[in-house]
Design a protein around this motif. Sequence first.
Motif, PDB file in Angstrom:
ATOM      1  N   THR A   3      43.314  34.692  25.156  1.00 12.99           N
ATOM      2  CA  THR A   3      43.696  35.608  26.226  1.00 12.99           C
ATOM      3  C   THR A   3      44.938  36.370  25.807  1.00 12.99           C
ATOM      4  O   THR A   3      45.815  35.838  25.133  1.00 12.99           O
ATOM      5  N   ARG A   7      48.030  41.797  28.758  1.00 12.98           N
ATOM      6  CA  ARG A   7      46.931  42.424  29.496  1.00 12.98           C
ATOM      7  C   ARG A   7      46.664  41.683  30.801  1.00 12.98           C
ATOM      8  O   ARG A   7      46.376  42.289  31.829  1.00 12.98           O
ATOM      9  N   TRP A   8      46.755  40.364  30.767  1.00 16.81           N
ATOM     10  CA  TRP A   8      46.501  39.566  31.964  1.00 16.81           C
ATOM     11  C   TRP A   8      47.536  39.852  33.049  1.00 16.81           C
ATOM     12  O   TRP A   8      47.201  39.928  34.216  1.00 16.81           O
ATOM     13  N   GLU A  11      47.305  44.010  34.373  1.00 19.15           N
ATOM     14  CA  GLU A  11      45.991  44.593  34.620  1.00 19.15           C
ATOM     15  C   GLU A  11      45.720  44.589  36.114  1.00 19.15           C
ATOM     16  O   GLU A  11      45.928  43.590  36.798  1.00 19.15           O
ATOM     17  N   THR A  15      40.148  46.558  37.366  1.00 19.00           N
ATOM     18  CA  THR A  15      39.827  46.459  35.940  1.00 19.00           C
ATOM     19  C   THR A  15      39.564  45.009  35.544  1.00 19.00           C
ATOM     20  O   THR A  15      38.659  44.730  34.744  1.00 19.00           O
ATOM     21  N   ALA A  16      40.342  44.087  36.101  1.00 20.04           N
ATOM     22  CA  ALA A  16      40.139  42.668  35.777  1.00 20.04           C
ATOM     23  C   ALA A  16      38.783  42.192  36.265  1.00 20.04           C
ATOM     24  O   ALA A  16      38.126  41.393  35.600  1.00 20.04           O
ATOM     25  N   SER A  18      36.027  44.100  36.647  1.00 24.54           N
ATOM     26  CA  SER A  18      34.965  44.685  35.817  1.00 24.54           C
ATOM     27  C   SER A  18      34.953  44.070  34.414  1.00 24.54           C
ATOM     28  O   SER A  18      33.889  43.897  33.822  1.00 24.54           O
ATOM     29  N   ASN A  19      36.112  43.732  33.875  1.00 21.47           N
ATOM     30  CA  ASN A  19      36.166  43.073  32.566  1.00 21.47           C
ATOM     31  C   ASN A  19      35.674  41.637  32.629  1.00 21.47           C
ATOM     32  O   ASN A  19      35.218  41.090  31.630  1.00 21.47           O
ATOM     33  N   GLY A  20      35.806  41.010  33.784  1.00 22.19           N
ATOM     34  CA  GLY A  20      35.370  39.621  33.929  1.00 22.19           C
ATOM     35  C   GLY A  20      33.917  39.481  34.335  1.00 22.19           C
ATOM     36  O   GLY A  20      33.451  38.374  34.597  1.00 22.19           O
ATOM     37  N   GLY A  21      33.223  40.595  34.484  1.00 20.38           N
ATOM     38  CA  GLY A  21      31.812  40.529  34.846  1.00 20.38           C
ATOM     39  C   GLY A  21      31.586  40.378  36.332  1.00 20.38           C
ATOM     40  O   GLY A  21      30.505  39.982  36.760  1.00 20.38           O
ATOM     41  N   THR A  25      36.229  43.873  42.763  1.00 24.78           N
ATOM     42  CA  THR A  25      37.565  43.519  42.302  1.00 24.78           C
ATOM     43  C   THR A  25      37.687  42.003  42.152  1.00 24.78           C
ATOM     44  O   THR A  25      36.906  41.236  42.725  1.00 24.78           O
ATOM     45  N   GLU A  26      38.680  41.612  41.404  1.00 27.72           N
ATOM     46  CA  GLU A  26      38.958  40.191  41.240  1.00 27.72           C
ATOM     47  C   GLU A  26      39.460  39.633  42.574  1.00 27.72           C
ATOM     48  O   GLU A  26      40.342  40.216  43.199  1.00 27.72           O
TER      49      GLU A  26
END
Length: 152
Positions: A3, A7-8, A11, A15-16, A18-21, A25-26
Amino acid sequence: MQTNLFRWLFEDPVTAGSNGGLPGTEPFHFLWPWLIFCIAGLLITFYYSVEGRKRFVKSKPLAKRMLDNYLGWFAVICFIGLPLIFARVYLDGYFFAWRFWRYLWLLSLLVWAGVWVFHLVKRYPQERAGYDAYKSRQQYMPRGNKRKAASR
């Protein structure tokens, strides 16, 4: 899995997610505990400033001074926490929704707690001993006559 801390921390939740699948939103899992903590901190500080000073520490000037200083800073920290929670929940893709702000806020809370514990353990007993010595010296000092001073 490696990791990237930078970025963590910096972010935004959109974005987090969409990057996490995730489909959106997260999720923010700590909304209610943080909100309850901040509101309770503000209510405790408000109660102390309105009623608690007179009721609990009226005859203890050292405790009164310590609580005045530290509860004032606690109220500031709790007050700053509310907009950070609001930004995380409602302003997903913006600057103040980053994790960095919440962890900086948590760090300030831990520093505040550490300073308060340090004061309770290290400095308060010394101040208490000095105040007790002052009170014992004052009982041997002559008191002025208020009647003579008022007639002049």
